[in-house]
Design an enzyme around this catalytic site. Structure first.
Site, short mmCIF file in Angstrom:
data_model
loop_
_atom_site.label_atom_id
_atom_site.label_comp_id
_atom_site.label_asym_id
_atom_site.label_seq_id
_atom_site.Cartn_x
_atom_site.Cartn_y
_atom_site.Cartn_z
N THR A 35 0.83 -1.20 0.00
CA THR A 35 0.00 0.00 0.00
C THR A 35 0.87 1.26 0.00
O THR A 35 1.86 1.33 0.71
CB THR A 35 -0.91 0.01 1.24
OG1 THR A 35 -1.71 -1.17 1.24
CG2 THR A 35 -1.81 1.22 1.24
N CYS A 44 -5.87 -8.48 5.01
CA CYS A 44 -5.59 -7.08 5.37
C CYS A 44 -6.05 -6.82 6.81
O CYS A 44 -7.20 -7.06 7.16
CB CYS A 44 -6.31 -6.13 4.41
SG CYS A 44 -6.05 -4.39 4.80
#
Length: 708
Positions: free
Chosen positions: A363, A446
């Site tokens: 990310t 996640c």
């Protein structure tokens, strides 16, 4: 503040170099008292390693930098600051979306935002919108306020097309040779990127008129679409769609609902539609976790109660035979019950990940320019940043930007995240239709709170039947290989992937990546590779298992492969963020004692590729700077090989304060954001007035007193 204090740092790996104010931690009572009275230089190498302190050569150690404590900074700020406004003042000053939109329009009309067409050509008559244009047409005013050019050459100097930023380019002085049409001479193509979102498709997504025949047919065959609509709050289906643009209508196994997909804060994009300024309706006030159980879960529990008299799949197939006929004009695929014509998951194209160096989807920092740098340094497989399915289905330009691919990425996949099988399946079909990818990865690990609260990411680890539905729906919608990324479990000490590893392969996944930590651990403690080995040995032969966690040198790579030959490969994440040349080290089987000059050249390559990707105008330069600073907040953790008494460096080692072998290396190992900004100024010129920077994963920021 003496050196003996810093030797007692007991923060976790994730907080290393993150909070300067946390660098003083009282000693644990369980440790011997005399060890705390000894300075770092007095401890033996074995004692340092046992304490997870990097054993740096004593000749390079230095006292920790003196910075104002948090209490001093707070007291000074309180003394100089005006009385704090009341809560009502904050509420009153909060701006509405309409006000923000109006301010954006006014800012666009200012002279600093010149019309892109006029900037490219230099001719004010080239804009077809004339006075109705959103941007300024004042060329002289733009030139008067434009910041000075940056040293270096325009990244588009060698392209066949003219620089797309023209007068706005911060390297305007290098635009030398132009022909009569204003085209720069060059040799290579303008752009080698693909996977952009088609404008017509984007408009259909905004208006919620996009059709997903393959996904809907598969969902109906699995009994996951069009069931129990009366149980949830839904919007009436009309012949002419009157829904609010920007709202995605999806089903969750219980019926149709409107979902606001803004799960993650992304960088603002100029292509975001005006419809995004409208308020988005939400179909139900209840969170997804509180909705009634889906027919799928009810069938699964009833099949289990029958003691094996009827299997779950037989029940689903039986229900699929009673489904209504597909709508007119919809593509009809082979029914689930016709096994002779249905493409078996194992007959799909399979990607061999074995022995390949896999750069994990990262990310923010795992952007396209960073992946290109890693490709040059030896990465074999690259994957885009995680994209939320609902945001993709809404046509958000900032989310689709995460799917972009460069031609140098010869083995490339995208990673998506969703909570329900219909959103995932439809996003799969859309990506398969609009993008060129080699595989699609589904993120089920996640740990971010805002993702888990929506029922996606690690939250799926508590719902094995939902995992089954998502993988079956996804693999039945597209022919591309489907991979899954998971963690060991949701709670620490309660691992559960070993009980699902066989089923994951049978449901249609081609490969699975196991991060050796639970969701509760996040990134603390060391990865549990023994459990990863256990899952790899238990997996069927057709399912490739990849491990992830704490690979930071070629010795780590060799150890994981030697300990468990069943592992296909290891995914490299933070190790690549801190030292992207880890791929070179693994391929050449050596510890690279890289110099500060070589590291600076890697940063220069990133900046050049970033300007190609984000633009060479002021906005593109500052976007490149932001991503460079985010990356530098990781690279400062690297300790040069020549400074260590024990090699290789471990990912959980906390370095003491030390000097580099030259001034540039000393600057690069600094944990101060002010020093990162200085490095960015070496490559991208001075920062604008009022510039601030706070890393997304840290609390120390450039605008704080102790950071300059």
């Amino acid at each position: 503040m003496d050196e003996s204090t810093t030797s007692t740092i007991t923060t976790t790996e994730e907080s290393v170099v993150e909070n300067p104010e946390l660098s003083l931690v009282p000693p644990l009572p369980s440790e011997p008292a005399d060890s705390h009275s000894r300075s770092h230089s007095e401890l033996t190498t074995e004692e340092l390693v046992a304490k997870s302190i990097a054993p740096i050569n004593k000749h390079f150690l230095r006292p920790p930098p003196l910075r104002p404590s948090s209490n001093d900074a707070v007291s000074q700020t309180t003394a100089n600051a005006a009385p704090a406004p009341s809560q009502s003042t904050f509420v009153k000053d909060k701006k509405s979306k309409r006000q923000l939109k109006r301010e954006r329009r006014q800012d666009q009309k200012s002279s600093k935002n010149i019309c892109p067409l006029i900037a490219k050509t230099g001719d004010i008559t080239s804009c077809p919108y004339n006075d109705k244009c959103r941007f300024s047409h004042d060329v002289e005013g733009f030139k008067a306020q434009k910041p000075e050019d940056i040293e270096g050459e325009c990244p588009f100097l060698d392209s066949e097309e003219p620089c797309p930023y023209g007068l706005a380019c911060r390297f305007l002085g290098t635009h030398k040779s132009k022909d009569k049409d204003g085209v720069l001479g060059g040799k290579k193509k303008m752009s080698d990127e693909c996977n952009g979102l088609n404008k017509d498709v984007q408009k259909l997504l905004w208006k919620n008129k996009m059709k997903f025949p393959k996904a809907d047919t598969k969902l109906k065959a699995l009994g996951l679409l069009g069931k129990a609509k009366s149980k949830t709050k839904i919007v009436e289906e009309k012949e002419e769609d009157e829904t609010v643009p920007g709202t995605c209508h999806v089903t969750d196994g219980n019926g149709v609902s409107e979902v606001n997909g803004d799960l993650d804060t992304k960088l603002e994009s100029a292509e975001v539609p005006e419809e995004d300024d409208l308020d988005i309706k939400v179909g139900s006030d209840e969170p997804p976790m509180k909705k009634p159980k889906s027919v799928l879960e009810e069938n699964g529990s009833s099949a289990k109660a029958n003691n094996g008299d009827v299997t779950f799949m037989e029940k689903v197939v039986g229900e699929s035979c009673t489904q209504t006929e597909p709508e007119a004009g919809m593509d009809v695929t082979t029914p689930e019950g016709d096994r002779s014509l249905k493409l078996h998951p194992r007959e799909k194209k399979i990607i061999d990940f074995r022995e390949k160096l896999y750069l994990a989807p990262l990310t923010t920092v795992g952007n396209l320019p960073f992946r290109r740098v890693c490709k040059v340094l030896g990465a074999d497989v690259t994957c885009g940043e995680m994209a939320m399915c609902t945001n993709l289905l809404q046509g958000q330009a900032s989310e689709w930007a995460l799917l972009r691919r460069h031609s140098s990425e010869d083995l490339f996949g995208v990673q998506i995240c969703g909570a329900y099988p219909d959103t995932v399946a439809r996003a799969m079909e859309l990506i398969d239709q609009e993008c060129t990818v080699d595989f699609i990865d589904i993120n089920m690990g996640c740990p971010i709170d805002i993702v888990v609260e929506k029922g996606a990411g690690s939250a799926l680890l508590n719902k094995p039947m939902r995992i089954k539905s998502i993988i079956e729906a996804a693999s039945g919608t597209v022919d591309k290989p489907i991979t899954v990324k998971v963690r060991t479990g949701f709670f620490e000490g309660k691992n559960r992937i070993d009980s699902l590893i066989t089923d994951i392969g049978n449901w249609g996944a081609s490969a699975v990546t196991i991060h050796g930590r639970s969701r509760q651990q996040r990134y603390s403690k060391l990865a549990n590779w023994d459990y990863v080995y256990q899952c790899a040995r238990k997996a069927p032969d057709a399912l490739q298992v990849m491990g992830n966690g704490d690979v930071f040198s070629y010795l780590d790579w060799n150890t994981r492969k030697a300990d468990c030959p069943e592992l296909a490969t290891c995914m490299i994440a933070r190790g690549a963020l801190i030292k992207p040349w880890i791929f070179t080290e693994i391929k050449e089987q050596r510890h690279w004692d890289i110099t500060s000059g070589e590291r600076l050249n890697i940063l220069k390559d990133f900046v050049r590729l970033g300007l190609e990707h984000w633009g060479s105008d002021t906005k593109g330069v500052e976007t490149t700077r932001r991503f460079l600073l985010e990356w530098l907040s990781y690279t400062c953790r690297y300790i040069p090989v020549g400074l260590l008494d024990v090699i290789p460096q471990r990912l959980n080692w906390r370095p003491p304060s030390y000097y580099g072998r030259d001034d540039l290396e000393t600057l690069m190992v600094s944990d101060s954001a002010a020093d990162w900004v200085r490095i960015s100024e070496m490559l991208l010129g001075k920062v604008p007035d009022g510039f601030t920077f706070a890393p997304k994963h840290k609390s120390n920021a450039y605008d704080r007193a102790e950071n300059g």
